[in-house]
Write a protein that holds these residues in place. Structure first.
Motif, mmCIF file in Angstrom:
data_model
loop_
_atom_site.group_PDB
_atom_site.id
_atom_site.type_symbol
_atom_site.label_atom_id
_atom_site.label_comp_id
_atom_site.label_asym_id
_atom_site.label_seq_id
_atom_site.Cartn_x
_atom_site.Cartn_y
_atom_site.Cartn_z
ATOM 1 N N LEU A 90 -7.084 5.150 3.051
ATOM 2 C CA LEU A 90 -8.288 4.530 2.467
ATOM 3 C C LEU A 90 -9.394 5.008 3.277
ATOM 4 O O LEU A 90 -10.781 5.149 2.787
ATOM 5 C CB LEU A 90 -8.376 3.330 2.106
ATOM 6 C CG LEU A 90 -7.210 2.794 1.048
ATOM 7 C CD1 LEU A 90 -7.468 1.281 0.758
ATOM 8 C CD2 LEU A 90 -7.250 3.549 -0.246
ATOM 9 N N GLU A 129 2.356 14.976 2.991
ATOM 10 C CA GLU A 129 1.558 14.385 1.725
ATOM 11 C C GLU A 129 0.972 13.069 2.436
ATOM 12 O O GLU A 129 1.574 12.251 2.689
ATOM 13 C CB GLU A 129 2.379 14.125 0.706
ATOM 14 C CG GLU A 129 1.689 13.489 -0.552
ATOM 15 C CD GLU A 129 2.503 12.921 -1.729
ATOM 16 O OE1 GLU A 129 2.067 12.322 -2.433
ATOM 17 O OE2 GLU A 129 3.923 13.162 -1.558
ATOM 18 N N ARG A 177 6.031 11.976 3.204
ATOM 19 C CA ARG A 177 4.944 11.088 2.677
ATOM 20 C C ARG A 177 4.353 10.093 3.929
ATOM 21 O O ARG A 177 5.178 9.375 4.583
ATOM 22 C CB ARG A 177 5.272 10.275 1.494
ATOM 23 C CG ARG A 177 5.673 11.124 0.649
ATOM 24 C CD ARG A 177 6.180 10.406 -0.630
ATOM 25 N NE ARG A 177 4.884 10.086 -1.682
ATOM 26 C CZ ARG A 177 4.763 9.035 -2.007
ATOM 27 N NH1 ARG A 177 5.301 7.761 -1.814
ATOM 28 N NH2 ARG A 177 3.395 9.048 -2.780
ATOM 29 N N SER A 185 -9.711 8.725 1.946
ATOM 30 C CA SER A 185 -9.697 8.921 0.272
ATOM 31 C C SER A 185 -9.397 7.652 -0.364
ATOM 32 O O SER A 185 -8.559 6.825 0.107
ATOM 33 C CB SER A 185 -8.748 10.140 0.078
ATOM 34 O OG SER A 185 -8.543 10.044 -1.440
ATOM 35 N N SER A 186 -10.162 7.387 -1.418
ATOM 36 C CA SER A 186 -9.735 6.299 -2.173
ATOM 37 C C SER A 186 -8.648 6.428 -2.928
ATOM 38 O O SER A 186 -7.977 5.449 -3.683
ATOM 39 C CB SER A 186 -10.960 5.986 -3.257
ATOM 40 O OG SER A 186 -11.158 6.900 -3.898
ATOM 41 N N ALA A 187 -8.118 7.681 -3.200
ATOM 42 C CA ALA A 187 -6.667 7.691 -3.947
ATOM 43 C C ALA A 187 -5.592 7.206 -3.241
ATOM 44 O O ALA A 187 -5.589 7.511 -2.125
ATOM 45 C CB ALA A 187 -6.610 9.511 -4.192
ATOM 46 N N SER A 188 -4.773 6.732 -3.885
ATOM 47 C CA SER A 188 -3.597 6.190 -3.225
ATOM 48 C C SER A 188 -2.375 6.033 -4.102
ATOM 49 O O SER A 188 -2.402 5.570 -5.323
ATOM 50 C CB SER A 188 -3.957 4.569 -2.905
ATOM 51 O OG SER A 188 -2.982 4.146 -2.420
ATOM 52 N N ALA A 189 -1.473 6.635 -3.506
ATOM 53 C CA ALA A 189 0.070 6.858 -4.338
ATOM 54 C C ALA A 189 1.058 5.703 -3.818
ATOM 55 O O ALA A 189 0.745 5.149 -2.517
ATOM 56 C CB ALA A 189 0.672 8.195 -3.980
ATOM 57 N N ALA A 195 -0.398 10.103 1.171
ATOM 58 C CA ALA A 195 -0.358 9.370 0.242
ATOM 59 C C ALA A 195 -1.000 8.201 0.045
ATOM 60 O O ALA A 195 -1.624 7.685 -1.028
ATOM 61 C CB ALA A 195 1.310 8.884 -0.131
ATOM 62 N N HIS A 196 -1.513 7.678 1.401
ATOM 63 C CA HIS A 196 -2.473 6.358 1.308
ATOM 64 C C HIS A 196 -3.113 6.535 2.618
ATOM 65 O O HIS A 196 -2.513 6.336 3.759
ATOM 66 C CB HIS A 196 -1.595 5.138 1.185
ATOM 67 C CG HIS A 196 -2.325 3.798 1.222
ATOM 68 N ND1 HIS A 196 -2.950 3.151 0.268
ATOM 69 C CD2 HIS A 196 -2.712 3.158 2.559
ATOM 70 C CE1 HIS A 196 -3.570 2.244 0.567
ATOM 71 N NE2 HIS A 196 -3.525 2.223 2.030
#
Length: 262
Positions: A46, A41, A10, A49-53, A43-44
């Motif tokens: 920004l 992966e 990750r 992508s605005s998606a953040s795990a 994972a973060h």
């Protein structure tokens, strides 16, 4: 019985006080980034992508310097959720150009620039990430070199230390067959004390190195500064050329302070 799918490492990418240039270097990898996305992966990130795990993360890339109290808290959090933490770029490794504030009165700047300086929350200094938390590797540059960045990520995936050279820009000039601008033309150049990585771009076009990649692992400023003076620089010129992208790097900082104490 079907084997469980292999868990991908990750990756997280973090921004502190910076211009985003080093994160853009990763995005500019384009084709290589597509291949990388198959191996890790993300994972973060920004910037992408605005998606953040949520963490933990196997590898965190950190861009930017610490300039606020909130930054201090956040970098400790990033360190806590990261198995390995790599700083990328001059801001993260040496405070960046914003570290010029370290030599002045920040309150005076605020009063001159802002109508309500009491609304501005900032620290008096800009400091590299390593001043606050342990760092596993520093990748220098303003901005970083994409090849070196891919090497750092690839090395992590392979479980080895990145093969990033620690020698000076002078070696890169020799590798590409560039005539030394100092020897041939008397042009002031920071190449002898600057970390390799840019490919010696400026000397290749007849200009002296500006020190974008910070100090190399072996610097000798007592021998180097007299060369700058020989090529026409006075005390203020020397201080200014050392106080740019990597002004808070210990070697550059000490050399500039010594010049002012002459």
């Amino acid at each position: 019985m079907n084997a469980e799918p292999r868990r991908r490492p990750r990756l997280a990418v973090w921004k502190f006080a910076s211009c985003d240039g080093c994160q853009l270097t990763l995005l500019d990898c384009e084709d290589e980034l597509l291949g990388l996305a198959d191996q890790v992966e993300i994972a973060h990130f920004l910037e992408a992508s605005s998606a953040s795990a949520p963490g933990p993360y196997d590898l965190s890339l950190v861009e930017g310097s610490v300039t606020t109290a909130q930054d201090v808290e956040r970098i400790h959090h990033v360190r806590a959720v990261s198995r390995r933490l790599v700083t990328i770029g001059a801001c993260a490794t040496a405070g960046g150009v914003q570290a010029l504030r370290n030599y002045a009165d920040v309150a005076e700047f605020q009063a001159a620039v802002y109508a309500r300086p009491d609304y501005v929350a900032t620290l008096a200094t800009s400091t590299p990430i390593s001043a606050h938390v342990p760092v596993d590797f520093e990748l220098r540059g303003c901005p970083i070199d994409r090849r070196q960045l891919l090497e750092v990520i690839t090395a992590h995936l392979a479980g080895r230390r990145p093969a990033v050279p620690a020698h000076s820009v002078c070696f890169e000039c020799k590798q590409r067959g560039t005539v030394c601008v100092t020897v041939a033309h008397g042009t002031p150049c920071l190449g002898p004390v600057t970390h390799a990585g840019c490919g010696a771009i400026c000397p290749a076009y007849g200009r002296g190195c500006y020190g974008c990649f910070g100090p190399s692992d072996s610097t000798n400023f007592p021998a180097f500064v007299p060369l700058l003076r020989r090529d026409g620089m006075d005390t203020l010129d020397v201080v200014r050329v050392l106080r740019t992208f990597n002004t808070a790097a210990p070697e550059f900082d000490a050399a500039s302070r010594k010049e002012l104490d002459r």
